[in-house]
Design an enzyme around this catalytic site. Structure first.
Site, PDB file in Angstrom:
ATOM      1  N   GLU A   1       0.819  -1.208   0.000  1.00 29.29           N
ATOM      2  CA  GLU A   1       0.000   0.000   0.000  1.00 29.29           C
ATOM      3  C   GLU A   1       0.853   1.260   0.000  1.00 29.29           C
ATOM      4  O   GLU A   1       2.012   1.250   0.419  1.00 29.29           O
ATOM      5  CB  GLU A   1      -0.952   0.004   1.188  1.00 29.29           C
ATOM      6  CG  GLU A   1      -0.273  -0.032   2.545  1.00 29.29           C
ATOM      7  CD  GLU A   1      -1.287  -0.160   3.676  1.00 29.29           C
ATOM      8  OE1 GLU A   1      -1.452   0.834   4.408  1.00 29.29           O
ATOM      9  OE2 GLU A   1      -1.902  -1.228   3.811  1.00 29.29           O
TER      10      GLU A   1
ATOM     11  N   CYS B   1       3.664   8.456   0.610  1.00 28.18           N
ATOM     12  CA  CYS B   1       4.275   7.537   1.563  1.00 28.18           C
ATOM     13  C   CYS B   1       4.340   6.183   0.881  1.00 28.18           C
ATOM     14  O   CYS B   1       3.305   5.634   0.483  1.00 28.18           O
ATOM     15  CB  CYS B   1       3.421   7.485   2.826  1.00 28.18           C
ATOM     16  SG  CYS B   1       4.105   6.447   4.132  1.00 28.18           S
TER      17      CYS B   1
ATOM     18  N   CYS C   1       6.306  -6.641   7.416  1.00 30.50           N
ATOM     19  CA  CYS C   1       7.407  -6.094   8.213  1.00 30.50           C
ATOM     20  C   CYS C   1       7.707  -7.054   9.353  1.00 30.50           C
ATOM     21  O   CYS C   1       6.800  -7.719   9.859  1.00 30.50           O
ATOM     22  CB  CYS C   1       7.012  -4.720   8.765  1.00 30.50           C
ATOM     23  SG  CYS C   1       8.301  -3.893   9.730  1.00 30.50           S
TER      24      CYS C   1
ATOM     25  N   CYS D   1       6.385  -3.683  15.863  1.00 35.80           N
ATOM     26  CA  CYS D   1       5.854  -2.582  16.672  1.00 35.80           C
ATOM     27  C   CYS D   1       4.382  -2.842  16.992  1.00 35.80           C
ATOM     28  O   CYS D   1       3.585  -3.155  16.102  1.00 35.80           O
ATOM     29  CB  CYS D   1       6.023  -1.256  15.938  1.00 35.80           C
ATOM     30  SG  CYS D   1       7.753  -0.831  15.622  1.00 35.80           S
TER      31      CYS D   1
ATOM     32  N   CYS E   1       1.310  -1.113  15.100  1.00 36.08           N
ATOM     33  CA  CYS E   1       1.404  -1.012  13.643  1.00 36.08           C
ATOM     34  C   CYS E   1       0.790  -2.242  12.981  1.00 36.08           C
ATOM     35  O   CYS E   1       1.201  -3.378  13.252  1.00 36.08           O
ATOM     36  CB  CYS E   1       2.865  -0.857  13.229  1.00 36.08           C
ATOM     37  SG  CYS E   1       3.095  -0.722  11.440  1.00 36.08           S
TER      38      CYS E   1
ATOM     39  N   GLY F   1       6.773  -1.827   6.031  1.00 34.57           N
ATOM     40  CA  GLY F   1       8.168  -2.237   6.000  1.00 34.57           C
ATOM     41  C   GLY F   1       9.102  -1.271   6.698  1.00 34.57           C
ATOM     42  O   GLY F   1       8.758  -0.122   6.967  1.00 34.57           O
TER      43      GLY F   1
ATOM     44  N   SER G   1      11.816   6.557  14.758  1.00 32.72           N
ATOM     45  CA  SER G   1      10.645   6.269  15.596  1.00 32.72           C
ATOM     46  C   SER G   1      11.110   6.110  17.039  1.00 32.72           C
ATOM     47  O   SER G   1      11.831   5.167  17.351  1.00 32.72           O
ATOM     48  CB  SER G   1       9.961   4.997  15.111  1.00 32.72           C
ATOM     49  OG  SER G   1       9.456   5.177  13.800  1.00 32.72           O
ATOM     50  N   LEU G   2      10.691   7.021  17.895  1.00 33.69           N
ATOM     51  CA  LEU G   2      11.138   7.019  19.290  1.00 33.69           C
ATOM     52  C   LEU G   2      10.099   6.347  20.195  1.00 33.69           C
ATOM     53  O   LEU G   2      10.360   5.314  20.783  1.00 33.69           O
ATOM     54  CB  LEU G   2      11.410   8.448  19.744  1.00 33.69           C
ATOM     55  CG  LEU G   2      11.947   8.648  21.159  1.00 33.69           C
ATOM     56  CD1 LEU G   2      13.258   7.905  21.353  1.00 33.69           C
ATOM     57  CD2 LEU G   2      12.123  10.135  21.465  1.00 33.69           C
ATOM     58  N   HIS G   3       8.944   6.971  20.338  1.00 33.27           N
ATOM     59  CA  HIS G   3       7.754   6.421  20.997  1.00 33.27           C
ATOM     60  C   HIS G   3       7.865   6.205  22.504  1.00 33.27           C
ATOM     61  O   HIS G   3       6.839   6.022  23.159  1.00 33.27           O
ATOM     62  CB  HIS G   3       7.294   5.141  20.314  1.00 33.27           C
ATOM     63  CG  HIS G   3       7.083   5.272  18.837  1.00 33.27           C
ATOM     64  ND1 HIS G   3       6.505   6.392  18.272  1.00 33.27           N
ATOM     65  CD2 HIS G   3       7.395   4.446  17.807  1.00 33.27           C
ATOM     66  CE1 HIS G   3       6.455   6.241  16.953  1.00 33.27           C
ATOM     67  NE2 HIS G   3       7.004   5.071  16.650  1.00 33.27           N
TER      68      HIS G   3
ATOM     69  N   ASN H   1      -3.088   6.037  15.593  1.00 28.46           N
ATOM     70  CA  ASN H   1      -4.150   5.455  14.774  1.00 28.46           C
ATOM     71  C   ASN H   1      -4.505   4.106  15.387  1.00 28.46           C
ATOM     72  O   ASN H   1      -3.673   3.200  15.435  1.00 28.46           O
ATOM     73  CB  ASN H   1      -3.669   5.253  13.328  1.00 28.46           C
ATOM     74  CG  ASN H   1      -3.891   6.479  12.476  1.00 28.46           C
ATOM     75  OD1 ASN H   1      -4.995   6.993  12.390  1.00 28.46           O
ATOM     76  ND2 ASN H   1      -2.830   6.952  11.842  1.00 28.46           N
TER      77      ASN H   1
ATOM     78  N   CYS I   1      -0.517   2.598   8.885  1.00 32.28           N
ATOM     79  CA  CYS I   1       0.253   1.734   7.998  1.00 32.28           C
ATOM     80  C   CYS I   1      -0.207   0.289   8.124  1.00 32.28           C
ATOM     81  O   CYS I   1      -0.277  -0.252   9.228  1.00 32.28           O
ATOM     82  CB  CYS I   1       1.749   1.817   8.331  1.00 32.28           C
ATOM     83  SG  CYS I   1       2.489   3.390   7.923  1.00 32.28           S
TER      84      CYS I   1
END
Length: 347
Positions: A93, A106, A113, A117, A120, A160, A215-217, A291, A334
């Protein structure tokens, strides 16, 4: 033997192909322009080449072609989400977003992947395979052709982990930047990674002025491990060392992506720890409202908490923005659209 994808070859590789066929090098440049400027998806459409040469190419080569399985257009904003079918039947996608400053896409770099995470959808079925450079490029080309637009910015943040498909992604960057192709400036391209430390060092050595996004999070190692399994392999200290090396080598600012999850990583103590972690670093923090996906039971932070988190960072000298939510009505997260499509096909 599988045919070789001409779209995935850099100009020097194309020159070698034509040399092996007993042809002059200029044929390689003609072919490169037809594939990457005119965006053709069939060797027979390269009418500048003699028919006999096209027949030779057809015997051992192909041009990767994606088919649009679905296109969903948001009713709320200028966002379109695409599902593409690859030659082998796999699904990926891409997302197109229109902003005042231009049009961004994007793009996916892998089918699925393996980073795991928790919030995701891309990673829920694991990694199927890496995408070839031509398959990454073709997402860009097909969206331009489908919508009749010129795309100005690319983010490698679809399905990915780009640095887990490092060699193919580097070839993609060189091809799309080539003056005989799309000639897209490196500064208009962003690579987003969850933090594969050795590849951050490799990227620093490439000498290309792309934008790097991490990506920290969470600013705490143990809590980050609960959100992102990659944190079990690379600590925040190791990631920060790699980021500082990247900045020193490239003089490029790094963006830290931070998805805000209610009562998990949106507390004042999280913001204060980020300030300590990023002190004196050439960087920017991009706060992302979560999301929601059904496999992740937590919810996104409310607007008051998001704004408060941003205010703490800004007051302490950390450049911070809140990402505008786009495409919420077309499965913006994603991997959501791909996962739902595959589930529908199964049932």
């Amino acid at each position: 033997m599988n045919n070789i994808d001409l779209r995935s070859l850099e100009i020097e590789e194309l020159e070698e192909v034509f040399s092996n066929l007993g042809e002059k090098k200029y044929r390689a440049h003609q072919t490169f322009k037809w594939i990457h400027q005119k965006m053709v998806s069939c060797i027979d459409d390269i009418t500048e080449l003699p028919q006999g040469l096209r027949d030779k190419l057809n015997s051992d080569f192909l041009i990767s072609k994606l088919k649009i399985a679905e296109r969903l257009d948001s009713k709320h904003d200028d966002t379109s989400k695409y599902l593409f079918v690859l030659d082998d039947g796999n699904i990926i996608e891409s997302v197109m977003m229109k902003y005042k400053h231009g049009i961004s896409v994007c793009l996916s770099t892998q089918v699925g992947c393996r980073m795991g995470c928790k919030f995701c959808a891309s990673t829920k079925s694991g990694l199927v395979r890496n995408l070839l450079p031509g398959e990454i490029l073709e997402q860009f080309y097909e969206i331009q052709k489908d919508q009749g637009i010129s795309i100005s910015n690319i983010v490698l943040m679809g399905s990915g982990e780009p640095l887990d498909n490092y060699d193919n992604v580097m070839k993609f960057l060189k091809i799309i930047h080539d003056k005989d192709g799309q000639n897209l400036g490196y500064r208009h391209i962003t690579i987003s990674t969850c933090g594969i430390v050795p590849r951050i060092y490799d990227l620093a050595e490439e000498g290309i002025p792309i934008n790097l996004s991490i990506s920290l999070h969470s600013p705490f190692d143990e809590e980050r491990k609960n959100i992102m399994p990659i944190a079990n392999r690379y600590s925040l200290h190791e990631i920060m060392e790699a980021c500082n090396y990247y900045i020193a080598k490239t003089n490029r600012r790094i963006t830290f992506e931070y998805t805000l999850i209610y009562d998990v990583n949106d507390r004042p103590e999280d913001a204060l720890e980020i300030i300590k972690l990023l002190k004196n670093m050439l960087c920017h923090v991009n706060l992302i409202p979560l999301n929601n996906i059904k496999e992740f039971t937590h919810t996104k932070s409310d607007e008051k908490s998001i704004q408060s988190f941003k205010d703490i960072l800004i007051k302490n000298g950390v450049n911070t923005t809140i990402r505008r939510e786009m495409g919420a009505d077309v499965n913006a997260a994603c991997g959501q659209l791909r996962r739902d499509y595959l589930n529908r096909k199964k049932s």
